[in-house]
Design a protein around this motif. Structure first.
Motif, PDB file in Angstrom:
ATOM      1  N   ALA A  98       0.195  13.579 100.004  1.00  0.00           N
ATOM      2  CA  ALA A  98      -0.420  13.456 101.026  1.00  0.00           C
ATOM      3  C   ALA A  98      -1.295  13.075 101.395  1.00  0.00           C
ATOM      4  O   ALA A  98      -2.172  13.947 101.648  1.00  0.00           O
ATOM      5  N   PRO A  99      -1.516  11.540 101.808  1.00  0.00           N
ATOM      6  CA  PRO A  99      -3.278  11.426 102.021  1.00  0.00           C
ATOM      7  C   PRO A  99      -3.694  12.559 103.239  1.00  0.00           C
ATOM      8  O   PRO A  99      -2.554  12.083 104.709  1.00  0.00           O
ATOM      9  N   ALA A 100      -5.278  12.513 103.583  1.00  0.00           N
ATOM     10  CA  ALA A 100      -5.280  13.466 105.219  1.00  0.00           C
ATOM     11  C   ALA A 100      -5.517  12.342 105.523  1.00  0.00           C
ATOM     12  O   ALA A 100      -6.097  11.409 105.544  1.00  0.00           O
ATOM     13  N   LEU A 127     -16.462  15.690 106.229  1.00  0.00           N
ATOM     14  CA  LEU A 127     -15.740  16.643 104.680  1.00  0.00           C
ATOM     15  C   LEU A 127     -14.775  15.546 104.887  1.00  0.00           C
ATOM     16  O   LEU A 127     -14.271  15.269 103.221  1.00  0.00           O
ATOM     17  N   ARG A 128     -13.840  14.789 105.743  1.00  0.00           N
ATOM     18  CA  ARG A 128     -12.923  14.421 105.198  1.00  0.00           C
ATOM     19  C   ARG A 128     -12.478  12.737 105.795  1.00  0.00           C
ATOM     20  O   ARG A 128     -11.260  12.141 106.023  1.00  0.00           O
ATOM     21  N   ALA A 129     -13.589  12.090 105.688  1.00  0.00           N
ATOM     22  CA  ALA A 129     -14.041  10.610 105.590  1.00  0.00           C
ATOM     23  C   ALA A 129     -13.002   9.465 105.291  1.00  0.00           C
ATOM     24  O   ALA A 129     -12.613   9.921 104.129  1.00  0.00           O
ATOM     25  N   ARG A 130     -12.398   8.518 106.239  1.00  0.00           N
ATOM     26  CA  ARG A 130     -11.993   7.950 104.584  1.00  0.00           C
ATOM     27  C   ARG A 130     -12.647   6.392 105.537  1.00  0.00           C
ATOM     28  O   ARG A 130     -12.513   6.384 106.652  1.00  0.00           O
ATOM     29  N   ASN A 131     -12.011   5.507 104.685  1.00  0.00           N
ATOM     30  CA  ASN A 131     -12.727   4.064 105.356  1.00  0.00           C
ATOM     31  C   ASN A 131     -11.360   3.292 105.980  1.00  0.00           C
ATOM     32  O   ASN A 131     -10.591   3.604 105.983  1.00  0.00           O
ATOM     33  N   GLU A 132     -11.854   1.593 105.715  1.00  0.00           N
ATOM     34  CA  GLU A 132     -10.573   1.170 107.181  1.00  0.00           C
ATOM     35  C   GLU A 132      -9.282   1.507 106.528  1.00  0.00           C
ATOM     36  O   GLU A 132      -8.197   0.541 106.646  1.00  0.00           O
ATOM     37  N   SER A 133      -9.295   0.865 104.891  1.00  0.00           N
ATOM     38  CA  SER A 133      -8.566   0.724 103.948  1.00  0.00           C
ATOM     39  C   SER A 133      -7.685   2.225 104.154  1.00  0.00           C
ATOM     40  O   SER A 133      -6.604   2.390 103.114  1.00  0.00           O
ATOM     41  N   GLY A 134      -8.389   3.280 103.912  1.00  0.00           N
ATOM     42  CA  GLY A 134      -7.823   4.069 104.024  1.00  0.00           C
ATOM     43  C   GLY A 134      -8.290   5.819 102.618  1.00  0.00           C
ATOM     44  O   GLY A 134      -7.723   6.756 103.086  1.00  0.00           O
ATOM     45  N   ASP A 135      -8.818   5.061 101.991  1.00  0.00           N
ATOM     46  CA  ASP A 135      -9.073   5.290 100.774  1.00  0.00           C
ATOM     47  C   ASP A 135     -10.278   6.582 101.255  1.00  0.00           C
ATOM     48  O   ASP A 135     -10.957   6.243 102.543  1.00  0.00           O
ATOM     49  N   PRO A 136     -10.444   7.458 100.452  1.00  0.00           N
ATOM     50  CA  PRO A 136     -11.755   7.985 101.055  1.00  0.00           C
ATOM     51  C   PRO A 136     -12.976   7.881 101.046  1.00  0.00           C
ATOM     52  O   PRO A 136     -13.579   6.381 100.033  1.00  0.00           O
ATOM     53  N   ALA A 137     -13.897   8.170 102.169  1.00  0.00           N
ATOM     54  CA  ALA A 137     -14.664   7.862 102.175  1.00  0.00           C
ATOM     55  C   ALA A 137     -16.584   8.471 102.178  1.00  0.00           C
ATOM     56  O   ALA A 137     -16.178  10.147 102.615  1.00  0.00           O
ATOM     57  N   TYR A 138     -17.299   8.315 101.351  1.00  0.00           N
ATOM     58  CA  TYR A 138     -18.373  10.051 101.346  1.00  0.00           C
ATOM     59  C   TYR A 138     -19.613   9.247 101.298  1.00  0.00           C
ATOM     60  O   TYR A 138     -20.151   7.946 101.092  1.00  0.00           O
ATOM     61  N   LEU A 139     -20.969  10.392 102.119  1.00  0.00           N
ATOM     62  CA  LEU A 139     -21.657   9.820 102.479  1.00  0.00           C
ATOM     63  C   LEU A 139     -22.753  10.268 101.510  1.00  0.00           C
ATOM     64  O   LEU A 139     -23.462  11.670 101.078  1.00  0.00           O
TER      65      LEU A 139
END
Length: 333
Positions: free
Chosen positions: A4-6, A67-79
């Motif tokens: 399941a997505p974080a 470490l667990r950031a996600r964009n507005e769509s719920g997909d992983p976002a990376y710095l």
């Protein structure tokens, strides 16, 4: 079974401070570290650790679990890392920290809007550095580093994958809850955009390469195929620190082509290193790195080594790196 997505982190879900890390002010964190075998030597280990400190600092001051950031769509976002620079001196450079050294690291984050952030680090050896100011002001940071200190800076952008399973065409993204309005602004004269803009157009970080240097050697090339075992990070992207290793392998090949010995390559002091990341790559991609060596025509004797990394097939520009290497080093012990 597909995990399941974080959950999307809330604004207050920053990483908790540890016993060796303290918040100094709204944009500054101080940490103390002991140098271990996994963070020093001639490889990119220390560069990778500094990158970890960037993520850790942004998490602290922007109140977001990076470490667990996600964009507005719920997909992983990376710095993601876009620009990285480390400066030192003959007496203290990237190879100087050794087993057991005690480091004091002062880190400050500057705001660049909702999609980017700039972090500076003053890394000092407690046994070598003089008494240093408790604040990290831009004029001090962009002056030559004090004895026993490294100055490192990273410019990072939030990105998400545009296509599942591909490292190509990363999209800009900003996770909900990323607080940045309180961050100080970096004076325009110090903006990293000036440096990486020059690197993209001139394929070097030198201000005026034709006037400041003479060419020693050029058209030195090396190839590297992205290795899924050694080059990827935990989310399948090419690890930012792996680019430093890819570049150093190409520089070593150029060093050998000039008839120079490997012990001398290891003994060199890189007092200034800059890299701009312009693309990522999928496993199996063949990269070609072109190396050019220049010698300074004025000032202290030094060589400037440029490495331009491209996709060997598409010729897409992937990274540009410049290293300053003094040629008559006298260690300041």
């Amino acid at each position: 079974m597909t995990p399941a997505p974080a959950p999307v982190p809330a604004a207050g879900d920053a990483l908790p401070p540890g016993p060796d890390r303290e918040r100094v002010d709204a944009a500054t964190v101080r940490r103390r570290r002991v140098v271990t075998p996994g963070m020093c030597g001639p490889s990119a280990l220390l560069l990778g650790r500094i990158g970890d400190w960037t993520w850790e600092t942004v998490a602290d001051v922007c109140e977001l679990d990076v470490l667990r950031a996600r964009n507005e769509s719920g997909d992983p976002a990376y710095l993601s890392f876009f620009y990285y620079r480390v400066r030192g001196s003959l007496g203290y450079h990237l190879r100087s920290p050794g087993f057991g050294d005690r480091l004091d690291i002062l880190s400050r984050v500057f705001g660049f809007g909702s999609e980017s952030v700039h972090t500076v680090h003053r890394i000092s050896d407690a046994s070598r550095a003089p008494a240093l100011p408790p604040a990290l002001e831009p004029d001090d940071f962009y002056a030559p580093p004090p004895p026993g200190c490294l100055h490192a800076e990273t410019f990072n952008r939030w990105v998400s994958r545009g296509r599942a399973g591909s490292n190509r065409g990363l999209d800009r993204a900003s996770p909900p809850g990323f607080r940045h309005g309180h961050l100080p602004r970096l004076p325009e004269r110090y903006s990293p955009r000036l440096a990486y803009g020059r690197a993209r157009s001139l394929l070097t970080f030198l201000d005026d390469p034709e006037r400041s240097c003479r060419v020693v050697a050029e058209d030195l090339t090396a190839t590297h195929t992205i290795d899924p075992v050694s080059d990827l990070n935990g989310v399948g992207l090419v690890y930012f620190a792996a680019y430093f290793t890819i570049v150093d392998r190409a520089l070593l090949a150029g060093w050998r082509a000039l008839g120079r010995a490997e012990p001398d390559f290891l003994a060199r002091a890189v007092t200034d290193q800059q890299i701009c990341y312009l693309g990522n790559a999928d496993p199996g991609t063949r990269l070609e790195t072109a190396v050019r060596v220049r010698a300074a025509v004025s000032g202290p004797p030094a060589e400037v080594w440029d490495a331009v990394v491209r996709d060997a097939g598409s010729r897409e520009l992937i990274a540009v790196c410049t290293q300053l290497v003094p040629t008559n080093p006298q260690e300041e012990r």
